[in-house]
Design an enzyme around this catalytic site. Structure first.
Site, mmCIF file in Angstrom:
data_model
loop_
_atom_site.group_PDB
_atom_site.id
_atom_site.type_symbol
_atom_site.label_atom_id
_atom_site.label_comp_id
_atom_site.label_asym_id
_atom_site.label_seq_id
_atom_site.Cartn_x
_atom_site.Cartn_y
_atom_site.Cartn_z
ATOM 1 N N GLU A 166 -7.025 13.220 0.118
ATOM 2 C CA GLU A 166 -7.995 12.500 -0.724
ATOM 3 C C GLU A 166 -9.425 12.983 -0.528
ATOM 4 O O GLU A 166 -10.319 12.211 -0.187
ATOM 5 C CB GLU A 166 -7.863 10.989 -0.478
ATOM 6 N N ASN A 207 -3.657 16.971 -0.495
ATOM 7 C CA ASN A 207 -2.973 15.867 -1.175
ATOM 8 C C ASN A 207 -4.012 14.914 -1.739
ATOM 9 O O ASN A 207 -5.002 14.592 -1.066
ATOM 10 C CB ASN A 207 -2.123 15.147 -0.100
ATOM 11 N N HIS A 243 0.613 7.666 -7.840
ATOM 12 C CA HIS A 243 0.664 6.203 -7.896
ATOM 13 C C HIS A 243 0.348 5.818 -9.344
ATOM 14 O O HIS A 243 -0.812 5.773 -9.748
ATOM 15 C CB HIS A 243 -0.351 5.592 -6.928
ATOM 16 N N GLU A 271 3.888 10.705 -3.438
ATOM 17 C CA GLU A 271 3.825 9.266 -3.153
ATOM 18 C C GLU A 271 4.164 8.455 -4.404
ATOM 19 O O GLU A 271 3.500 7.457 -4.714
ATOM 20 C CB GLU A 271 2.425 8.877 -2.656
ATOM 21 N N ASP A 273 5.073 5.977 -7.164
ATOM 22 C CA ASP A 273 5.450 4.603 -7.520
ATOM 23 C C ASP A 273 4.894 4.315 -8.913
ATOM 24 O O ASP A 273 3.967 4.986 -9.377
ATOM 25 C CB ASP A 273 5.038 3.545 -6.483
HETATM 26 O O1 9MR Z 1 1.337 2.650 2.063
HETATM 27 C C1 9MR Z 1 0.278 2.720 2.997
HETATM 28 C C2 9MR Z 1 -0.108 1.312 3.409
HETATM 29 O O2 9MR Z 1 0.928 0.728 4.165
HETATM 30 C C3 9MR Z 1 -1.391 1.365 4.212
HETATM 31 O O3 9MR Z 1 -1.826 0.047 4.483
HETATM 32 C C4 9MR Z 1 -2.445 2.116 3.438
HETATM 33 C C5 9MR Z 1 -3.736 2.199 4.189
HETATM 34 O O4 9MR Z 1 -4.669 2.932 3.531
HETATM 35 O O5 9MR Z 1 -1.980 3.413 3.173
HETATM 36 C C6 9MR Z 1 -0.882 3.406 2.351
HETATM 37 O O6 9MR Z 1 -0.513 4.734 2.025
HETATM 38 C C7 9MR Z 1 -1.486 5.479 1.325
HETATM 39 C C8 9MR Z 1 -1.300 6.912 1.697
HETATM 40 O O7 9MR Z 1 -1.362 7.064 3.091
HETATM 41 C C9 9MR Z 1 -2.320 7.794 1.023
HETATM 42 N N1 9MR Z 1 -2.331 7.607 -0.393
HETATM 43 C C10 9MR Z 1 -2.413 6.229 -0.853
HETATM 44 C C11 9MR Z 1 -1.317 5.396 -0.196
HETATM 45 C C12 9MR Z 1 -1.352 3.983 -0.732
HETATM 46 O O8 9MR Z 1 -2.531 3.345 -0.372
#
Ligand code: 9MR
Length: 465
Positions: A166, A207, A243, A271, A273
């Site tokens: 990011e 990513n 997402h 990732e 969804d």
């Molecule tokens: O799914 C993850 C969630 O459990 C955490 O609380 C969150 C914290 O930022 O991160 C989520 O995963 C993220 C991923 O690491 C990076 N891209 C976005 C995902 C969704 O927030």
């Protein structure tokens, strides 16, 4: 070769039907089941791509169904949180490898690839790092230590690393982070170089989210990747997080994947969804299946697309409801770990077949994924009281009709909680004003009195529409 896997979902479906029969009730419509003839991972293997999931160690430990799905349906594992800096090194110099090791061990035990997620990010960092006010030299040293330690620990065991996560704002400018502020944009090249030194066999990715379409942000990623490649920086692939919102798979997704491939880079959907405004209707779950299919199709259309990772197993495992108020149901399994229409669509996209009549098969009629249980509550010489319970799992109903044929001349005299008519043997009951909606995970019951003339066998089936 992996040992053959049991047909989990099929066994469950049979169990449901047997239990219902033994209790003197009928399950109709279709019982929850996984629809593919082969596990998704076998289908993905045959197509030469990965299908992954983002896992949590505690759920693998505590939930047998979660563990079974994770092992049997996927050939790639991403740590949803376990490999983030804040988890690995909450206190400076003191590492916590427990969950990360657990996930790598699990993947190896199940013949799965591991995606390491993630080394350098602005989020989920320990407080000591975020607030340390370190100099550029110190930040560079911290980055080196972290990458050497983490990538080095799993050298040869983690196939792919999301090295930087990011790094862009939506307009394509670089995101201001502790790394950017200390080291400038070249922190990205430095991180990639360090990761390559620590494990020369690992594939190294950048990513980000909202880079699925051809847009300002993905173009910034494209330009960065092109520059890094031109400089000989070790970069092997681009992760498109994906997402997505229902109905919003970008029409340019395949073209976007292709343009990165044309740079000589691999691409992963990392990732996936697809969130839905709740409550999700049966129709929305079917449209979600179309979205899942479209994403897999886009990946399969470009040979350098290595695969798709879904961000969580069941809908209750997802981060979505915590972050996007009113949204949910974004994954391929529902909250009870029953396969949703999206599962079938993915199986089909991967060249598998689905069994007609399984819930959620694309094109199935409304009511698919819901079952009606018939029960005799009370019986006397010339009549009986019957109950019908409609239960929905993977999908919901919005207005329902239950239809059946009485086999031995039974006739309904009075019904409650439904409006019932009878013509010959055929009974048709529809919802009343207040019980037409049966949400996924919900149920409703209606009852009736009927007369008998002799025996009182149960109807062979109840059709829901
Ligand atoms: O799914 C993850 C969630 O459990 C955490 O609380 C969150 C914290 O930022 O991160 C989520 O995963 C993220 C991923 O690491 C990076 N891209 C976005 C995902 C969704 O927030």
């Amino acid at each position: 070769m992996r040992p053959p896997r049991s047909r989990l979902g099929r066994a469950l479906a049979t169990g449901v039907l047997c239990a219902a029969t033994a209790l003197g009730t009928l399950a109709t419509g279709a019982a929850p089941a996984q629809a593919a003839d082969q596990p998704l991972r076998d289908l993905a293997d045959a197509k030469g791509i990965h299908i992954g999931n983002a896992l949590a160690g505690s759920k693998l430990t505590n939930n047998a169904r979660y563990r079974e799905i994770a092992a049997t349906e996927f050939n790639s594992v991403t740590a949803e949180n376990a490999m983030k800096w804040g988890v690995l090194e909450p206190n400076r110099g003191s590492y916590n490898w427990g969950e990360a090791d657990q996930l790598v061990d699990f993947a190896e035990a199940n013949g799965q690839q591991v995606r390491g997620h993630t080394l350098i990010w602005h989020s989920q960092n320990p407080g000591w790092l975020d607030n340390g006010d370190f100099s550029a030299a110190e930040m560079r040293q911290l980055m080196r230590n972290h990458i050497e330690t983490t990538v080095g620990r799993y050298e040869g065991r983690i196939a792919v690393w999301d090295v930087v996560n990011e790094m862009f704002n939506d307009d394509g400018s670089f995101r201001r982070t502790i790394w950017y502020d200390a080291l400038g944009p070249d922190y990205i090249a430095e991180a990639l170089t360090l990761a390559h030194e620590a494990d020369p066999t690992a594939k190294l990715y950048l990513n980000d989210y909202s880079v699925e379409a051809v847009n300002a942000k993905s173009t910034a990623m494209y330009n960065l990747a092109r520059d890094l490649k031109a400089r000989g920086v070790p970069l092997h692939g681009i992760g498109l997080q994906s997402h997505l919102i229902l109905g919003q798979v970008p029409s340019t997704m395949q073209a976007n994947i292709q343009r990165f491939a044309d740079l000589g880079l691999d691409v992963d959907i990392t990732e996936l969804d697809v969130r839905i405004q709740m409550p999700a209707s049966a129709d929305e779950l079917r449209r979600q299946a179309d979205d899942y299919r479209a994403v897999f199709d886009a990946c399969l259309a470009v040979s350098r697309c290595q695969g798709v990772t879904v961000w969580g197993v069941g809908d209750n495992d997802s981060w979505v409801p915590d972050v996007f108020e009113g949204y949910g149901a974004p994954l391929m399994y529902d909250g009870n770990y029953q396969a949703k229409p999206a599962y079938d669509a993915v199986a089909e996209a991967l060249g598998g077949t689905t069994d007609p009549g399984d819930p959620g098969d694309p094109g199935d009629p409304p009511g698919d994924g819901c079952v009606a249980d018939y029960a005799v509550a009370n019986e006397w010489n010339s009549g009986f009281t019957g109950n019908v319970t409609i239960r929905c799992t993977g999908s919901s109903l919005s207005g329902w009709t239950a239809t059946w044929d009485f086999p031995a001349g039974q006739r309904i005299s009075h019904a409650w909680n439904a409006s019932c008519t009878q013509s010959g043997a055929r009974v048709t009951c529809t919802n009343v004003s207040w019980n037409g909606t049966v949400p996924a995970g919900g149920s409703t019951t209606f009852g009736f009195n009927a007369t008998t003339s002799g025996s009182n066998p149960a109807p062979a089936s109840i059709t829901l529409s």
